[in-house]
Motif scaffolding. Structure first.
Motif, PDB file in Angstrom:
ATOM      1  N   ARG A 103      43.377  48.969  30.851  1.00  0.00           N
ATOM      2  CA  ARG A 103      44.517  49.132  29.937  1.00  0.00           C
ATOM      3  C   ARG A 103      45.854  49.272  30.673  1.00  0.00           C
ATOM      4  NH1 ARG A 103      46.969  53.063  26.160  1.00  0.00           N
ATOM      5  NH2 ARG A 103      47.631  51.815  24.380  1.00  0.00           N
ATOM      6  N   PRO A 104      45.973  50.210  31.631  1.00  0.00           N
ATOM      7  CA  PRO A 104      47.273  50.302  32.318  1.00  0.00           C
ATOM      8  C   PRO A 104      47.605  49.051  33.130  1.00  0.00           C
ATOM      9  CG  PRO A 104      45.696  51.844  33.280  1.00  0.00           C
ATOM     10  CD  PRO A 104      45.054  51.260  32.068  1.00  0.00           C
ATOM     11  N   ILE A 105      46.581  48.408  33.687  1.00  0.00           N
ATOM     12  CA  ILE A 105      46.831  47.185  34.448  1.00  0.00           C
ATOM     13  C   ILE A 105      47.393  46.105  33.531  1.00  0.00           C
ATOM     14  CG2 ILE A 105      45.667  45.261  35.602  1.00  0.00           C
ATOM     15  CD1 ILE A 105      43.931  47.353  37.041  1.00  0.00           C
ATOM     16  N   ARG A 106      46.794  45.955  32.374  1.00  0.00           N
ATOM     17  CA  ARG A 106      47.252  44.922  31.441  1.00  0.00           C
ATOM     18  C   ARG A 106      48.598  45.264  30.820  1.00  0.00           C
ATOM     19  NH1 ARG A 106      41.232  43.969  29.233  1.00  0.00           N
ATOM     20  NH2 ARG A 106      40.630  42.438  30.795  1.00  0.00           N
ATOM     21  N   LEU A 107      48.815  46.543  30.487  1.00  0.00           N
ATOM     22  CA  LEU A 107      50.105  46.935  29.910  1.00  0.00           C
ATOM     23  C   LEU A 107      51.263  46.659  30.862  1.00  0.00           C
ATOM     24  CD1 LEU A 107      49.251  50.275  28.080  1.00  0.00           C
ATOM     25  CD2 LEU A 107      50.017  48.141  27.033  1.00  0.00           C
ATOM     26  N   LEU A 108      51.014  46.895  32.142  1.00  0.00           N
ATOM     27  CA  LEU A 108      52.051  46.668  33.155  1.00  0.00           C
ATOM     28  C   LEU A 108      52.035  45.229  33.686  1.00  0.00           C
ATOM     29  CD1 LEU A 108      51.648  50.028  35.059  1.00  0.00           C
ATOM     30  CD2 LEU A 108      53.532  49.359  33.556  1.00  0.00           C
ATOM     31  N   ARG A 109      51.149  44.412  33.130  1.00  0.00           N
ATOM     32  CA  ARG A 109      50.993  43.007  33.526  1.00  0.00           C
ATOM     33  C   ARG A 109      50.635  42.831  34.999  1.00  0.00           C
ATOM     34  NH1 ARG A 109      55.111  39.554  29.794  1.00  0.00           N
ATOM     35  NH2 ARG A 109      54.515  40.579  27.869  1.00  0.00           N
ATOM     36  N   LEU A 110      49.938  43.814  35.520  1.00  0.00           N
ATOM     37  CA  LEU A 110      49.498  43.726  36.906  1.00  0.00           C
ATOM     38  C   LEU A 110      48.300  42.800  37.053  1.00  0.00           C
ATOM     39  CD1 LEU A 110      49.844  47.477  37.940  1.00  0.00           C
ATOM     40  CD2 LEU A 110      51.426  45.585  38.385  1.00  0.00           C
ATOM     41  N   ASP A 111      47.689  42.432  35.920  1.00  0.00           N
ATOM     42  CA  ASP A 111      46.566  41.497  35.969  1.00  0.00           C
ATOM     43  C   ASP A 111      47.025  40.122  36.454  1.00  0.00           C
ATOM     44  OD1 ASP A 111      48.000  41.376  33.567  1.00  0.00           O
ATOM     45  OD2 ASP A 111      46.290  40.672  32.413  1.00  0.00           O
ATOM     46  N   ARG A 112      48.316  39.902  36.503  1.00  0.00           N
ATOM     47  CA  ARG A 112      48.858  38.648  37.028  1.00  0.00           C
ATOM     48  C   ARG A 112      48.816  38.604  38.554  1.00  0.00           C
ATOM     49  NH1 ARG A 112      54.128  37.439  33.241  1.00  0.00           N
ATOM     50  NH2 ARG A 112      53.002  37.547  31.260  1.00  0.00           N
ATOM     51  N   VAL A 113      48.757  39.773  39.185  1.00  0.00           N
ATOM     52  CA  VAL A 113      48.764  39.811  40.650  1.00  0.00           C
ATOM     53  C   VAL A 113      47.515  40.455  41.247  1.00  0.00           C
ATOM     54  CG1 VAL A 113      51.270  39.740  40.879  1.00  0.00           C
ATOM     55  CG2 VAL A 113      50.132  41.948  40.655  1.00  0.00           C
ATOM     56  N   LEU A 114      46.754  41.170  40.450  1.00  0.00           N
ATOM     57  CA  LEU A 114      45.530  41.784  40.939  1.00  0.00           C
ATOM     58  C   LEU A 114      44.344  40.871  40.604  1.00  0.00           C
ATOM     59  CD1 LEU A 114      46.051  45.520  39.882  1.00  0.00           C
ATOM     60  CD2 LEU A 114      46.315  44.520  42.163  1.00  0.00           C
ATOM     61  N   PRO A 115      43.498  40.579  41.585  1.00  0.00           N
ATOM     62  CA  PRO A 115      42.358  39.689  41.363  1.00  0.00           C
ATOM     63  C   PRO A 115      41.209  40.425  40.660  1.00  0.00           C
ATOM     64  CG  PRO A 115      42.417  40.393  43.646  1.00  0.00           C
ATOM     65  CD  PRO A 115      43.640  40.968  42.985  1.00  0.00           C
ATOM     66  N   LEU A 116      41.278  40.513  39.338  1.00  0.00           N
ATOM     67  CA  LEU A 116      40.309  41.283  38.551  1.00  0.00           C
ATOM     68  C   LEU A 116      39.079  40.456  38.200  1.00  0.00           C
ATOM     69  CD1 LEU A 116      42.717  43.041  36.037  1.00  0.00           C
ATOM     70  CD2 LEU A 116      41.702  44.002  38.105  1.00  0.00           C
ATOM     71  N   HIS A 117      37.928  41.141  38.182  1.00  0.00           N
ATOM     72  CA  HIS A 117      36.662  40.498  37.838  1.00  0.00           C
ATOM     73  C   HIS A 117      35.832  41.455  36.990  1.00  0.00           C
ATOM     74  CE1 HIS A 117      37.501  37.177  40.516  1.00  0.00           C
ATOM     75  NE2 HIS A 117      38.039  38.089  41.302  1.00  0.00           N
ATOM     76  N   ALA A 118      34.969  40.889  36.145  1.00  0.00           N
ATOM     77  CA  ALA A 118      34.185  41.678  35.191  1.00  0.00           C
ATOM     78  C   ALA A 118      32.999  42.394  35.822  1.00  0.00           C
ATOM     79  CB  ALA A 118      33.694  40.782  34.057  1.00  0.00           C
ATOM     80  N   ASP A 119      32.472  41.880  36.914  1.00  0.00           N
ATOM     81  CA  ASP A 119      31.368  42.556  37.600  1.00  0.00           C
ATOM     82  C   ASP A 119      31.345  42.128  39.066  1.00  0.00           C
ATOM     83  OD1 ASP A 119      29.965  40.048  37.737  1.00  0.00           O
ATOM     84  OD2 ASP A 119      29.114  40.444  35.763  1.00  0.00           O
ATOM     85  N   ARG A 120      30.485  42.790  39.831  1.00  0.00           N
ATOM     86  CA  ARG A 120      30.458  42.531  41.264  1.00  0.00           C
ATOM     87  C   ARG A 120      29.967  41.115  41.575  1.00  0.00           C
ATOM     88  NH1 ARG A 120      28.590  46.738  45.874  1.00  0.00           N
ATOM     89  NH2 ARG A 120      29.775  48.118  44.529  1.00  0.00           N
ATOM     90  N   ALA A 121      29.003  40.623  40.818  1.00  0.00           N
ATOM     91  CA  ALA A 121      28.494  39.262  41.056  1.00  0.00           C
ATOM     92  C   ALA A 121      29.600  38.230  40.880  1.00  0.00           C
ATOM     93  CB  ALA A 121      27.318  38.969  40.120  1.00  0.00           C
ATOM     94  N   GLU A 122      30.394  38.385  39.830  1.00  0.00           N
ATOM     95  CA  GLU A 122      31.513  37.469  39.606  1.00  0.00           C
ATOM     96  C   GLU A 122      32.523  37.555  40.746  1.00  0.00           C
ATOM     97  OE1 GLU A 122      35.318  37.638  36.777  1.00  0.00           O
ATOM     98  OE2 GLU A 122      33.448  37.416  35.643  1.00  0.00           O
ATOM     99  N   ALA A 123      32.808  38.764  41.204  1.00  0.00           N
ATOM    100  CA  ALA A 123      33.753  38.954  42.308  1.00  0.00           C
ATOM    101  C   ALA A 123      33.226  38.306  43.587  1.00  0.00           C
ATOM    102  CB  ALA A 123      34.007  40.440  42.529  1.00  0.00           C
ATOM    103  N   GLU A 124      31.938  38.494  43.873  1.00  0.00           N
ATOM    104  CA  GLU A 124      31.350  37.911  45.077  1.00  0.00           C
ATOM    105  C   GLU A 124      31.339  36.390  45.009  1.00  0.00           C
ATOM    106  OE1 GLU A 124      27.588  39.913  45.351  1.00  0.00           O
ATOM    107  OE2 GLU A 124      28.534  41.791  45.974  1.00  0.00           O
ATOM    108  N   ASP A 125      31.060  35.832  43.835  1.00  0.00           N
ATOM    109  CA  ASP A 125      31.109  34.370  43.670  1.00  0.00           C
ATOM    110  C   ASP A 125      32.516  33.842  43.920  1.00  0.00           C
ATOM    111  OD1 ASP A 125      28.420  34.280  43.060  1.00  0.00           O
ATOM    112  OD2 ASP A 125      28.727  34.081  40.894  1.00  0.00           O
ATOM    113  N   TRP A 126      33.509  34.543  43.365  1.00  0.00           N
ATOM    114  CA  TRP A 126      34.895  34.132  43.543  1.00  0.00           C
ATOM    115  C   TRP A 126      35.300  34.204  45.015  1.00  0.00           C
ATOM    116  CZ3 TRP A 126      39.403  36.915  44.913  1.00  0.00           C
ATOM    117  CH2 TRP A 126      40.608  36.228  44.699  1.00  0.00           C
ATOM    118  N   LEU A 127      34.906  35.289  45.698  1.00  0.00           N
ATOM    119  CA  LEU A 127      35.232  35.427  47.119  1.00  0.00           C
ATOM    120  C   LEU A 127      34.560  34.335  47.954  1.00  0.00           C
ATOM    121  CD1 LEU A 127      35.071  39.298  47.463  1.00  0.00           C
ATOM    122  CD2 LEU A 127      37.119  37.859  47.652  1.00  0.00           C
ATOM    123  N   SER A 128      33.348  33.991  47.588  1.00  0.00           N
ATOM    124  CA  SER A 128      32.637  32.919  48.285  1.00  0.00           C
ATOM    125  C   SER A 128      33.406  31.603  48.145  1.00  0.00           C
ATOM    126  CB  SER A 128      31.222  32.788  47.719  1.00  0.00           C
ATOM    127  OG  SER A 128      30.570  31.703  48.300  1.00  0.00           O
TER     128      SER A 128
END
Length: 134
Positions: A103-128
């Motif tokens: 919520r605070p990340i989205r309210l401040l629109r930091l989701d535009r600069v922070l690499p957010l992911h829904a779970d660790r598997a998704e994050a690891e796939d993206w990093l790969s």
């Protein structure tokens, strides 16, 4: 080849309501945080994340799925860590699932600069994928 991981509980980041566990594998370092990210934790958390980045991991996953409160200071730490990781050439991903963080990340629109992911598997796939594109 199987990667091994080691978990290290970081004692100086365990005031009363927060816990940090660092897991290192050949592919990345994951820092899992649970509890409240309030003023009593932000300085120690920042130091811990800086220490992990100074080791130049192949990638960094910051897992905030267990965070129940996220202060403005913690958001500043996230921004600084992502910026530092980028400057050092370390791909970085943040796992965030709880409203307390999103919520605070989205309210401040930091989701535009922070690499957010829904779970660790998704994050690891993206990093790969990021590593392959380099």
């Amino acid at each position: 080849m199987l990667a091994t991981s080691t978990e290290v509980e970081v004692p100086h980041v365990v005031p009363a309501r927060a816990r940090v566990v660092v897991t290192t594998t050949a592919g990345h370092t994951a820092v899992a945080v649970t509890g409240d990210l309030d003023l009593s934790v932000t300085s120690s958390l920042h130091e811990r994340l800086e220490a992990e980045l100074s080791r130049r991991p192949a990638a960094l996953v910051l897992d905030l799925a267990g965070v129940t409160f996220c202060s403005a200071g913690a958001l500043a730490v996230l921004l600084d860590v992502v910026t530092t990781a980028h400057a050092r050439g370390v791909p970085c991903a943040i796992v965030a699932t709880d409203r307390a963080v999103l919520r605070p990340i989205r309210l401040l629109r930091l989701d535009r600069v922070l690499p957010l992911h829904a779970d660790r598997a998704e994050a690891e796939d993206w990093l790969s994928l990021v590593r392959r594109l380099r």
